[in-house]
Design a protein around this motif. Structure first.
Motif, short mmCIF file in Angstrom:
data_model
loop_
_atom_site.label_atom_id
_atom_site.label_comp_id
_atom_site.label_asym_id
_atom_site.label_seq_id
_atom_site.Cartn_x
_atom_site.Cartn_y
_atom_site.Cartn_z
N PRO A 26 0.81 -1.24 0.00
CA PRO A 26 0.00 0.00 0.00
C PRO A 26 0.84 1.27 0.00
N THR A 27 1.94 1.27 0.74
CA THR A 27 2.78 2.48 0.77
C THR A 27 3.36 2.76 -0.60
N THR A 28 3.74 1.72 -1.32
CA THR A 28 4.27 1.93 -2.67
C THR A 28 3.19 2.48 -3.59
N GLN A 29 1.99 1.99 -3.46
CA GLN A 29 0.91 2.50 -4.30
C GLN A 29 0.65 3.98 -4.06
N GLU A 30 0.62 4.36 -2.78
CA GLU A 30 0.40 5.78 -2.47
C GLU A 30 1.53 6.65 -3.03
N LEU A 31 2.78 6.20 -2.87
CA LEU A 31 3.91 6.96 -3.38
C LEU A 31 3.84 7.10 -4.90
N LEU A 32 3.50 6.03 -5.59
CA LEU A 32 3.41 6.10 -7.04
C LEU A 32 2.29 7.02 -7.49
N ILE A 33 1.18 7.01 -6.78
CA ILE A 33 0.06 7.90 -7.14
C ILE A 33 0.47 9.35 -6.96
N ASP A 34 1.18 9.66 -5.85
CA ASP A 34 1.63 11.04 -5.62
C ASP A 34 2.56 11.51 -6.72
N HIS A 35 3.54 10.68 -7.08
CA HIS A 35 4.48 11.07 -8.12
C HIS A 35 3.81 11.17 -9.48
N LEU A 36 2.84 10.28 -9.73
CA LEU A 36 2.10 10.36 -10.99
C LEU A 36 1.30 11.65 -11.08
N SER A 37 0.70 12.05 -9.96
CA SER A 37 -0.05 13.31 -9.94
C SER A 37 0.87 14.50 -10.19
N ILE A 38 2.08 14.45 -9.62
CA ILE A 38 3.03 15.54 -9.84
C ILE A 38 3.44 15.62 -11.30
#
Length: 568
Positions: A26-38
């Motif tokens: 889950p932590t990896t998914q959240e991190l990837l979503i944040d970077h994708l949004s950026i």
């Protein structure tokens, strides 16, 4: 001595496993979503967002002066390789915000927007779930409610007129008027009368019927669910054999075609058992001993029950209720039940159809493969079980018959007839044919013919669906379980088959009952003639000849006297 080689280590496979484990956290998914949004925000800004003030173009680097090396501590602020950096004076940026501060603030804003987008997506998902609950209902276990209020009101007015005509209290004899006012089949009258609280000395009042009718029409909206509700008085959603007893007894008492049973209570009880056994044989396809709305809708029972109202000859209603069919079944059982205790054992059943059944099949018939109450009946076959057996033996194309014989031949209960199981049954047939001096097929040839005939989807394994898919169930099972019928088929005249079958609209069971009933009546008439003449010499011999002179007998020429051969 050579040492065993070490197993090779697959590094790429291990790397894939580690990557998948990391990627699904889950932590990896959240991190990837944040970077994708950026990244998406940067792309939008580059395409059409607020543009930063343009800086004057930089001069190309001098060929003699190399670009200064990038600082390892500040890679973001250093110019790309090959471009000379133009030093900027502190005075040239007076009043400007620090670029590092600006980028940090922009990243924080983008992260906040990404979190807002995730919350909006989650809210949209919940909203869509709420809409799915409001989809129109498409399944109604007890039938779709009817919106014809005018028709319902007309039925209620007609019911009120009937009760006023009888003074507000209706006995069982007058209750058919109420049933017809409700628009129900006539022979629902007795169960409905009892469901309303009526009895032999208790008439049904208008208040009692109104209360029952309201409960019935508000919960059940089709014939099948209403029929089950009436028979069970709303206590359960299925019917068991005992629920039919009062209904069939009322048919015996009131149908004009069954007046012959009026003075014979013992035959009435057997008729009730026969009809109930036939109902469950045809309708209860799940073998559960319970009939629900789904099985009742798929069957013809309610339609046949409605036909009794307009058909005075009960023998024309061949499904379930025919008296001639009952007479044939009961006479067959009576011949085997020598002590007349309504149970037959293995010795009794061995005499069935001139010892047509192999011993291994008789053993299986007295197992729990097809009999539920074997332990309760002290290991004997009851009359109800015999009805099922006879129905299955005479019409092996019926779906229940196919399942019946398949269960008996499936020794290990794995749902597959293996080569061993078919060989086990056929060897018994071979031994019996050899005792009679009949030429037989080898086991291998017989099984090859069977496999070619059935063509199972899995080689050398015959499943229930394979037999149902073909039209050879009768020959298939007779080969293994009924020697007389197998020999009849082998010695048949192929050109006279259709003539012997008679009316093509009759199935195998109906042809058997028609043929056997005529034979039983002829035997009774012959016996009466001999008794009237005052002697019975030769009666047994002529009756035996009449029995064997059946049109399906495997060898009719053997019954002819010698003088006929000489004359020919």
């Amino acid at each position: 001595m050579s040492t065993p080689s070490r197993p090779e280590f697959d590094a790429s496979k291990k790397a894939d496993e580690l990557f998948f484990d990391w990627f699904t956290r889950p932590t990896t998914q959240e991190l990837l979503i944040d970077h994708l949004s950026i990244l998406l925000a940067d792309d939008d800004e580059a395409k059409g967002g607020d543009k930063a003030p343009a800086t004057p173009p930089l001069a190309p680097p001098s060929p003699t002066m190399p670009s200064p090396p990038q600082s390892p501590t500040s890679p973001r602020d250093s110019p790309p390789p090959g471009i000379a950096s133009s030093p900027r004076s502190p005075r040239s940026v007076v009043g400007d915000v620090s670029p590092r501060f600006t980028r940090k603030k922009s990243v924080e804003a983008r992260k906040m927007n990404a979190r807002r987008a995730r919350r909006s997506a989650a809210a949209a998902t919940e909203a869509s779930k709420g809409k799915a609950i409001n989809l129109p209902r498409f399944y109604y276990r007890n039938g779709r409610p009817k919106d014809d209020e005018e028709k319902a009101a007309e039925i209620e007015r007609e019911i009120e007129r009937v009760f006023r005509r009888f003074g507000g209290r209706i006995s069982r004899e007058d209750f058919p008027s109420v049933v017809k006012a409700c628009g129900l089949p006539l022979y629902w009258k007795a169960p409905l009368f009892v469901a309303c609280g009526g009895g032999d000395r208790q008439p049904v009042t208008s208040e009692m019927f109104e209360k029952t009718w309201k409960r019935l029409t508000t919960t059940c909206h089709d014939d099948a669910s209403q029929f089950i509700w009436i028979l069970t008085r709303g206590r359960q959603s299925y019917v068991v054999p005992e629920d039919f007893e009062f209904l069939i007894q009322d048919i015996i008492d009131t149908h004009p075609g069954l007046t012959i049973l009026a003075d014979t209570p013992e035959f009435q009880a057997r008729y009730v058992e026969t009809v109930i056994a036939r109902i469950f044989f045809s309708v209860n396809r799940s073998w559960s001993g319970r009939i629900g709305t789904v099985e009742l809708k798929r069957s013809t029972f309610l339609t046949v029950l409605s036909l009794l109202e307009t058909e005075p000859d009960i023998n024309q209603v061949m499904e379930y209720f025919s008296y001639e069919h009952f007479y044939v079944i009961y006479c067959k059982f009576w011949e085997l039940d020598t002590d007349h205790d309504l149970f037959i054992d293995k010795t009794d059943l061995a005499r069935y159809n001139d010892h047509a059944l192999p011993p291994v099949l008789i053993q299986r018939l007295f197992s729990e493969a097809v009999q539920r109450d074997l332990k309760k009946n002290d290991g004997k076959m009851s009359y109800k079980d015999f009805v099922w057996f006879l129905l299955a033996d005479e019409d092996k194309q019926h779906p229940t018959s196919i399942e019946y014989w398949f269960r008996l031949m499936d020794l290990d209960g794995d749902g597959v007839l293996s080569m061993y199981e078919m060989e086990h049954f056929y060897k018994q047939q071979v031994k019996r044919m050899e005792r009679r001096g009949i030429e037989t097929l080898s086991v291998e040839d017989c099984l090859c013919q069977i496999l070619d005939m059935v063509q199972p989807r899995v080689s050398n394994q015959i499943r229930l669906r394979d037999i149902k898919r073909t039209q050879v169930a009768t020959l298939f099972f007779n080969t293994f379980v009924n020697l007389e019928k197998y020999l009849e088929y082998e010695q048949r005249d192929p050109f006279a088959t259709k003539e012997n079958e008679g009316d093509s609209e009759l199935n195998a069971w109906e042809r058997f009952c028609q043929r056997t009933y005529d034979q039983l009546i002829a035997e009774e008439q012959m016996a009466e003639e001999y008794l009237e003449d005052g002697f019975d010499d030769g009666l047994d011999e002529e009756l035996a000849a009449l029995k064997s002179n059946d049109e399906d007998s495997p060898d009719l020429e053997a019954l002819l006297p010698d003088e006929f051969d000489d004359a020919s």
